[in-house]
Every structure is written in C-alpha cells, then in structure tokens.
Design an enzyme around this catalytic site. Structure first.
Site, PDB file in Angstrom:
ATOM      1  N   HIS A  57      40.245  41.966  44.603  1.00 20.88           N
ATOM      2  CA  HIS A  57      39.608  42.128  45.598  1.00 20.88           C
ATOM      3  C   HIS A  57      38.546  43.377  45.275  1.00 20.88           C
ATOM      4  O   HIS A  57      38.522  43.927  44.291  1.00 20.88           O
ATOM      5  CB  HIS A  57      40.399  42.627  46.926  1.00 20.88           C
ATOM      6  N   CYS A  77      37.189  51.328  42.778  1.00 19.88           N
ATOM      7  CA  CYS A  77      37.577  50.086  43.522  1.00 19.88           C
ATOM      8  C   CYS A  77      36.569  49.341  44.538  1.00 19.88           C
ATOM      9  O   CYS A  77      36.569  48.464  44.995  1.00 19.88           O
ATOM     10  CB  CYS A  77      38.492  50.698  44.664  1.00 19.88           C
ATOM     11  N   HIS A 105      38.546  43.893  41.226  1.00 16.20           N
ATOM     12  CA  HIS A 105      39.599  44.612  40.462  1.00 16.20           C
ATOM     13  C   HIS A 105      40.962  43.710  40.736  1.00 16.20           C
ATOM     14  O   HIS A 105      40.943  43.500  42.110  1.00 16.20           O
ATOM     15  CB  HIS A 105      39.670  46.152  40.313  1.00 16.20           C
ATOM     16  N   HIS A 159      45.276  43.287  41.238  1.00 19.99           N
ATOM     17  CA  HIS A 159      46.649  43.960  41.243  1.00 19.99           C
ATOM     18  C   HIS A 159      47.564  42.925  41.150  1.00 19.99           C
ATOM     19  O   HIS A 159      47.582  41.743  41.155  1.00 19.99           O
ATOM     20  CB  HIS A 159      46.649  44.598  42.653  1.00 19.99           C
ATOM     21  N   ASP A 187      48.167  34.211  46.187  1.00 17.87           N
ATOM     22  CA  ASP A 187      48.548  34.175  44.936  1.00 17.87           C
ATOM     23  C   ASP A 187      47.302  33.652  44.104  1.00 17.87           C
ATOM     24  O   ASP A 187      46.622  32.521  44.046  1.00 17.87           O
ATOM     25  CB  ASP A 187      49.664  33.643  44.578  1.00 17.87           C
ATOM     26  N   HIS A 188      46.898  34.430  43.078  1.00 19.03           N
ATOM     27  CA  HIS A 188      45.687  34.195  42.159  1.00 19.03           C
ATOM     28  C   HIS A 188      44.267  33.758  42.926  1.00 19.03           C
ATOM     29  O   HIS A 188      43.563  32.947  42.247  1.00 19.03           O
ATOM     30  CB  HIS A 188      46.289  33.180  41.161  1.00 19.03           C
ATOM     31  N   GLU A 222      50.742  47.759  46.328  1.00 18.62           N
ATOM     32  CA  GLU A 222      49.548  47.732  45.647  1.00 18.62           C
ATOM     33  C   GLU A 222      49.679  48.002  43.905  1.00 18.62           C
ATOM     34  O   GLU A 222      49.393  47.352  42.902  1.00 18.62           O
ATOM     35  CB  GLU A 222      48.467  48.365  46.053  1.00 18.62           C
TER      36      GLU A 222
END
Length: 140
Positions: A24, A43, A49, A51, A84-85, A129
């Site tokens: 995100h 960020c 970037h 997580h 997810d992903h 996070e």
C-alpha cells in the site's frame, strides 16, 4: 440485575490469527504531494511498500463461541481473498477514498466480517502491521 441461572455463566472469547501479505501507499487525496511526503514520510513512496500483516478476529459470547473451522472459512472468504498479495490502494475499493493505514484496514476487516457473522459476534479486530505495531477496532 437478576441473572438467575446465568449467574455462574462465564464469557469466553476466541481468537483466530491470520497472516496476509499486501502492499500500500499512505497518501491522502485531500493533501498536496508535499503535505503527504511530510506527514507520511517513506510510507508515501509512489510505488508503495509491503507488509506481512497479521490479523486477529475475536468473538464474544458464552459457551462455544464459534467452531474454529467456520471462523477460518469466514476469514478466508472475507479477508484473504480480498487482501492477500494485493495492492490495497488499487485492489480494494474502500481504499480509493480512505488512506490505507492499519487503523482503516482494521475498520475494513470489521465491516467485512460483520456482514458474515451473526449479530454481536464480532468483538475486536486487531491488525499487526509489524511485530510491534498494531491497530485495534471494536466497531465504535
């Protein structure tokens, strides 16, 4: 309050932890590019970037709260397939108008899970996070 035969009944909570990976960018459309860079720092990278998030959904009721297999199915259908992903900013419509902070991610998970679970079953959503940074939301 007279609880009658429920006086000895205890409240139980269950937790199901699920991990997912997503990227995100912290960026508000309401701010200028310079303001976004100042507030969000690294960020705010235009390429985003990533997580490895860890989320917890906690349910509240007496006795058996929910079968863990059923909880896993709800999480898989609601959270994992959507997050997810994925690029949260591009792939999740909610984040087109909301900055993809962990706090807003917890709210999104709450709203999504609340539509699948019986009323008053969801107690708390916690999104990690990082190992040391988490946001918690209780539907308030």
């Amino acid at each position: 309050m007279d609880r009658g035969h429920y006086a000895n009944e205890r409240v139980a909570y269950i937790t199901r932890v699920q991990s997912f990976s997503a990227c995100h960018r912290l960026h508000s459309q309401s701010l200028s590019d310079d303001e976004n860079k100042r507030i969000f720092g690294k960020c705010n990278n235009p390429n985003g970037h990533g997580h490895n998030y860890k989320g917890q959904s906690i349910n509240q009721i007496t006795g058996m709260v929910m079968n863990f297999a059923d909880m896993q199915l709800h999480i898989e259908e609601t959270v994992m397939k959507s997050l997810d992903h994925k690029n949260l900013d591009l792939d999740v419509a909610y984040f087109a108008n909301n900055v993809s902070t962990s706090e807003n991610l917890a709210v999104w998970i709450w709203d999504s899970m609340a539509t699948r679970l019986p009323p008053c079953m969801l107690y708390e959503v916690k999104v990690y996070e990082t190992e040391r940074s988490a946001a918690m939301y209780r539907g308030e």
